[in-house]
Design a protein around this motif. Structure first.
Motif, mmCIF file in Angstrom:
data_model
loop_
_atom_site.group_PDB
_atom_site.id
_atom_site.type_symbol
_atom_site.label_atom_id
_atom_site.label_comp_id
_atom_site.label_asym_id
_atom_site.label_seq_id
_atom_site.Cartn_x
_atom_site.Cartn_y
_atom_site.Cartn_z
ATOM 1 N N GLU A 104 36.496 86.071 -24.394
ATOM 2 C CA GLU A 104 37.749 85.530 -24.896
ATOM 3 C C GLU A 104 37.707 85.265 -26.397
ATOM 4 N N GLY A 105 36.547 85.524 -27.031
ATOM 5 C CA GLY A 105 36.442 85.384 -28.482
ATOM 6 C C GLY A 105 36.136 83.996 -28.977
ATOM 7 N N ASP A 106 35.831 83.063 -28.074
ATOM 8 C CA ASP A 106 35.498 81.691 -28.494
ATOM 9 C C ASP A 106 33.987 81.588 -28.686
ATOM 10 N N PHE A 107 33.501 82.097 -29.811
ATOM 11 C CA PHE A 107 32.059 82.145 -30.047
ATOM 12 C C PHE A 107 31.462 80.770 -30.346
ATOM 13 N N ILE A 108 32.278 79.838 -30.831
ATOM 14 C CA ILE A 108 31.771 78.490 -31.111
ATOM 15 C C ILE A 108 31.300 77.833 -29.816
ATOM 16 N N THR A 109 32.187 77.826 -28.804
ATOM 17 C CA THR A 109 31.821 77.222 -27.513
ATOM 18 C C THR A 109 30.689 78.006 -26.857
ATOM 19 N N ALA A 110 30.748 79.316 -26.945
ATOM 20 C CA ALA A 110 29.688 80.141 -26.345
ATOM 21 C C ALA A 110 28.345 79.830 -26.986
ATOM 22 N N ASN A 111 28.335 79.666 -28.292
ATOM 23 C CA ASN A 111 27.090 79.374 -28.991
ATOM 24 C C ASN A 111 26.550 77.996 -28.607
ATOM 25 N N GLN A 112 27.463 77.025 -28.444
ATOM 26 C CA GLN A 112 27.030 75.688 -28.026
ATOM 27 C C GLN A 112 26.378 75.726 -26.649
ATOM 28 N N LEU A 113 27.030 76.428 -25.713
ATOM 29 C CA LEU A 113 26.442 76.566 -24.379
ATOM 30 C C LEU A 113 25.112 77.298 -24.440
ATOM 31 N N PHE A 114 25.081 78.340 -25.261
ATOM 32 C CA PHE A 114 23.867 79.142 -25.396
ATOM 33 C C PHE A 114 22.705 78.266 -25.870
ATOM 34 N N GLU A 115 22.944 77.464 -26.905
ATOM 35 C CA GLU A 115 21.894 76.597 -27.434
ATOM 36 C C GLU A 115 21.475 75.550 -26.416
ATOM 37 N N GLU A 116 22.459 75.002 -25.711
ATOM 38 C CA GLU A 116 22.193 73.950 -24.733
ATOM 39 C C GLU A 116 21.340 74.456 -23.578
ATOM 40 N N GLU A 117 21.707 75.616 -23.024
ATOM 41 C CA GLU A 117 20.969 76.156 -21.887
ATOM 42 C C GLU A 117 19.663 76.817 -22.321
ATOM 43 N N GLY A 118 19.653 77.396 -23.511
ATOM 44 C CA GLY A 118 18.470 78.128 -23.957
ATOM 45 C C GLY A 118 17.268 77.271 -24.224
ATOM 46 N N GLU A 119 17.496 75.963 -24.457
ATOM 47 C CA GLU A 119 16.376 75.071 -24.783
ATOM 48 C C GLU A 119 15.386 74.919 -23.636
ATOM 49 N N ILE A 120 15.864 75.061 -22.411
ATOM 50 C CA ILE A 120 15.010 74.770 -21.250
ATOM 51 C C ILE A 120 14.589 76.022 -20.504
ATOM 52 N N LEU A 121 14.869 77.205 -21.075
ATOM 53 C CA LEU A 121 14.609 78.447 -20.357
ATOM 54 C C LEU A 121 13.334 79.109 -20.828
ATOM 55 N N ASP A 122 12.722 79.894 -19.911
ATOM 56 C CA ASP A 122 11.579 80.697 -20.318
ATOM 57 C C ASP A 122 12.091 81.933 -21.054
ATOM 58 N N LEU A 123 11.175 82.760 -21.527
ATOM 59 C CA LEU A 123 11.550 83.888 -22.382
ATOM 60 C C LEU A 123 12.467 84.869 -21.662
ATOM 61 N N ASP A 124 12.116 85.242 -20.417
ATOM 62 C CA ASP A 124 12.927 86.216 -19.690
ATOM 63 C C ASP A 124 14.347 85.695 -19.459
ATOM 64 N N SER A 125 14.457 84.409 -19.122
ATOM 65 C CA SER A 125 15.774 83.824 -18.889
ATOM 66 C C SER A 125 16.566 83.728 -20.183
ATOM 67 N N LEU A 126 15.868 83.470 -21.293
ATOM 68 C CA LEU A 126 16.540 83.399 -22.591
ATOM 69 C C LEU A 126 17.147 84.757 -22.947
ATOM 70 N N VAL A 127 16.389 85.817 -22.730
ATOM 71 C CA VAL A 127 16.911 87.161 -22.979
ATOM 72 C C VAL A 127 18.121 87.424 -22.083
ATOM 73 N N SER A 128 18.086 86.892 -20.873
ATOM 74 C CA SER A 128 19.209 87.059 -19.958
ATOM 75 C C SER A 128 20.475 86.411 -20.525
ATOM 76 N N LEU A 129 20.328 85.280 -21.218
ATOM 77 C CA LEU A 129 21.480 84.644 -21.853
ATOM 78 C C LEU A 129 22.002 85.487 -23.009
ATOM 79 N N TYR A 130 21.091 86.069 -23.785
ATOM 80 C CA TYR A 130 21.533 86.989 -24.841
ATOM 81 C C TYR A 130 22.330 88.143 -24.230
#
Length: 847
Positions: free
Chosen positions: A382-408
């Protein structure tokens, strides 16, 4: 309420070995007798006269010794000790040991050993103990064999014990074996009571055997004389629900209600069933009815309803139920919240989805990776990269490498979904080439359509270790292909290979398909070779993509070489590509080559579809070779296919266009003899042919047959009749057909307007034609130059000079003057000359 899930428990079930060691006041030597009560959740047992404490302690000690021996590996067991223990074996001792042995294999081994001991015979309780162990371990084969053995040994069973065994079998879906045991009750010295029937009906209902449920229910009531109770009717209700027999469902429900047996379990059955049938509104009615009876739905009921509404896309109702559920202190679980949030995401209700996503975390329900990906991908799309980036940072902090790549990958997927494949490419390149700094690499994306006040350039942080995987490349390369960014996709594919990632077959298939669509066949072959080098075998899709390109190029040798390879691999050429080849050849006047192509397909080992043959016949008809087309039609009728209505329509239309109307009628008669139903197209071809041949009597006869065959005439039908009537000098009849066409709801088109105007002009009705002309203009249609000029000259003939002059000015202002020497040019000169001769208004020829 007591649930109809209880079972008579064999003696000693629920006791452990330590408890038995302290047991000193009860006899364990003789088998207990089972006394059935009306409530299956409350079975009672009575035992025979008690023996001495010494006997009890002896049985307990024996069980302890057997347990010790069978807990050891077989190769270290003392055979003399086993013989001694076997001589003292009793059914109750076997039951105790079975309960305490770990694992079904050990229990089964002990059960078999006990069977072999001289003088020992298993009781119904030892069989049931073993049956429960096998049922819980889901050992269907061994459980089936045990049931057959019990019947073969004619082991006496009590009604309660028989019901227990039937339910063990039913839990593993062994309805036929449950029926086998039930039907051999007499051989087991057992007369089934209402509890036994209830157990059997429950098994049959669970397995969807509604006819057997009805048969056994009738047998229970009318033959055995047992009164159905609440549990009986519950099973019958469940069976009707599983079978979708709505009338019977309500009949049994009303009977349960009349007897005052309604409970939350009954309502839950109905709610679940209605939801499965997609009738969630009626399921909600059941929930409201529960409230009228002072009951409240449980969490399972809410889950079923919310899932049902979500599946129907009725998210407002699903969220409303969820709020009601929360009001009762029920927070739901991850699967339920995932369904709601994903449904809101699909419905583009991102604010509500995000609110619910945050709320679930507050109550301690953590989203899984799939849900986090769904949220990030949808928000990015939907083009809302601000919210997407916030979620990305929030969830990415607790993920292992493979899961982090999955978020990317979720970010990449969102970009591709919003047709920003090139941005996805930029992000992927940043992941492939991280900076030497251990911190991070920043990628800026511009928010689009974001309502946030801080919208603008949004920063995505690429961590050094988050290198793309095969899914990352697949998302971006396939996205680039779908947006025809083939050259960028090719570069990225080479970069992927250089990184040591061989990709997946979907990537190569999409690349080959797009290259073939763009007529870049040579590059498609290069990708195919790379694909094979990495061990990927071409699929039917791969080869059909290349087949398409070869057909488009009319490359006969390449086509047949590929078809031979496809034949060896068991792949089938797609009909649309074969038809494309035939149509292109026919369009280019190569009709015989089209038939050679179809014959070649047959020689390779494939049978072309009737659609491809019909295209070839159509090409031959359009070339005027109707006799040759008919010959080929007869050949395929005799050798390959029974031609369909479309094939007959092509042939009938061809003969009509060639003026061979009698032959066309013969083909139509043949079609009827073969019980094929002519379509509107069939009748339209015949009517148009008769009209063009000025045989209006035959055309009207054909129209009558069309109506009799319940085929509704359409605009095409009426246009042919209008044109025919005008050509026959019957303009009044043409106007009648025009009015009938509009009354029947057939909207006039440009062709029908042209036909009526042209026909009326030919019949000297230029004033009437002018009225249709104005109507045509108001409808948004425009006439061709010829009809304009015909109408102008017709108006001059009846002295409608002003109208003629206006039309002439209109056509000249449109800058559509005909070529000098053409028929339209001659008509234009005639109109101008007539206007001047009659001293009409001057014409500005400079226009």
């Amino acid at each position: 309420m007591p649930k109809f899930t209880a079972r008579p428990r064999p003696v000693f079930f629920g006791f452990n070995l330590m408890a038995l060691r302290t047991l000193s006041s009860r006899s364990k030597r003789s088998l207990p007798s089972f006394s059935y009560t009306s409530n299956p959740s409350s079975p009672s047992y009575s035992h025979g006269a008690s023996s001495s404490i010494d006997t009890s302690l002896s049985a307990t000690q024996l069980a302890h010794e057997l347990f010790d021996v069978f807990s050891q590996p077989p190769n270290v067991r003392d055979s003399d000790v086993l013989c001694s223990l076997g001589r003292r074996l009793t059914p109750e001792t076997v039951e105790i040991v079975l309960k305490d042995l770990r694992g079904w294999r050990a229990a089964h081994e002990f059960f078999r050993w006990a069977s072999w001991q001289e003088g020992f015979r298993h009781s119904c309780y030892t069989y049931n103990a073993m049956a429960e162990i096998l049922s819980r371990a889901r050992r269907r084969t061994q459980l089936k064999a045990l049931a057959r053995e019990l019947v073969g040994q004619r082991c006496p069973m009590t009604p309660g014990a028989l019901g227990f065994l039937i339910r063990c079998l039913g839990r593993q879906g062994l309805a036929e074996d449950a029926g086998f045991v039930f039907d051999h009750a007499k051989d087991l010295s057992c007369i089934p009571n209402s509890y036994t029937y209830n157990c059997f009906l429950e098994v049959l209902a669970r397995m969807g055997k509604v006819e057997l449920v009805e048969t056994r229910f009738t047998e229970m009531v009318e033959v055995m004389g047992w009164e159905p109770d609440k549990y009986t009717l519950t099973s019958v209700l469940q069976s009707y629900c599983n079978a979708g027999k709505l009338d019977d469902v309500f009949r049994i429900f009303n009977e349960i209600n009349d007897k005052g047996w309604l409970d939350d379990h009954i309502f839950t059955i109905l709610v679940v069933s209605f939801s499965k049938w997609g009738d969630v509104d009626r399921a909600c009615e059941m929930v409201e009815l529960m409230g009228n009876f002072g009951m409240r739905p449980n969490e399972k009921t809410f889950h079923v309803l919310i899932h049902g509404f979500s599946m129907q896309g009725r998210l407002d109702k699903a969220v409303e139920l969820f709020e009601k559920m929360k009001g009762l202190g029920l927070n739901g679980d991850l699967p339920l919240l995932s369904v709601l949030i994903e449904g809101l995401c699909e419905g583009k209700e991102l604010k509500r989805a995000l609110s619910l996503y945050k709320e679930m975390k507050v109550v301690g329900i953590n989203p899984d990776l799939l849900l986090a990906r769904k949220m990030i991908s949808t928000i990015c799309a939907e083009g809302d990269f601000i919210t997407a980036n916030q979620l990305f940072e929030e969830e990415g902090e607790i993920l292992d490498l493979d899961s982090l790549v999955s978020l990317y990958n979720a970010v990449l997927d969102g970009l591709v979904r919003r047709d920003d494949a090139e941005w996805a490419y930029t992000l992927l390149k940043a992941m492939m080439e991280p900076p030497t700094s251990p911190a991070q690499h920043l990628i800026f994306l511009e928010d689009a359509g974001c309502e946030s006040e801080s919208s603008g350039n949004t920063m995505f942080k690429i961590k050094k270790t988050a290198q793309p995987n095969v899914e990352s490349f697949g998302i971006v390369i396939c996205g680039l292909c779908r947006t025809q960014k083939i050259d960028i996709a090719l570069v990225l594919m080479r970069d992927m290979i250089a990184m040591g990632c061989k990709g997946k077959i979907l990537i190569y298939n999409d690349m080959i398909s797009e290259l073939c669509k763009a007529d870049r066949l040579e590059e498609g072959y290069e990708v195919l070779r790379t694909m094979k080098d990495f061990g990927f075998e071409p699929t039917e899709f791969t080869q059909n993509s290349i087949f398409y390109a070869l057909c488009k190029r009319e490359n006969f040798s390449g086509v047949f070489a590929l078809l031979k390879e496809m034949r060896l691999k068991g792949h089938v050429p797609w009909i649309k590509h074969c038809t494309l080849m035939v149509e292109r050849l026919c369009k280019n006047g190569k009709v015989e080559a089209a038939y050679d192509f179809l014959d070649g397909i047959v020689q390779v080992g494939f049978l072309p579809d009737i659609i491809a043959y019909s295209a070839a016949i159509d090409g031959m008809c359009k070339a005027g070779n109707v006799e040759e087309a008919l010959r080929h039609f007869r050949d395929i009728s005799a050798n390959c296919y029974l031609p369909d209505v479309v094939a007959y329509n092509i042939l009938i239309n061809g003969f009509c266009k060639a003026g061979r109307l009698n032959s066309a009628q013969e083909i139509l008669d043949e079609m009827l003899e073969k019980h094929l139903v002519p379509s509107v197209v069939t009748y339209n071809s015949m009517i148009d042919g008769w009209c063009k041949a000025n045989k209006m009597s035959e055309a009207l006869t054909c129209l009558a047959k069309m109506v009799d065959a319940t085929r509704k005439p359409n605009t095409t039908t009426y246009t042919s009749l209008i044109d025919g009537m005008c050509n026959a000098g019957a303009p009044d009849d043409a106007v009648l057909f025009w009015n009938e066409m509009k009354e029947k709801g057939c909207a006039p088109n440009e062709i029908s307007y042209t036909a009526i105007i042209h026909g009326l002009c030919k019949c000297g009705r230029a004033d009437a034609a002018l009225a249709y002309f104005h109507d045509m203009k108001q409808s948004g249609f425009s006439l061709g130059t010829y009809i304009y000029l015909l109408l102008i000259n017709s108006l001059i003939l009846i002295a409608k000079m002003n109208e003629a002059f206006e039309l002439l000015n209109e056509i000249l202002q449109k800058d559509c003057c005909p070529l000098i020497g053409s028929k339209n040019h001659q008509m234009l000169l005639k109109a101008v000359t007539n206007l001047f001769e009659r001293k009409s208004h001057p014409v500005d020829l400079r226009a």
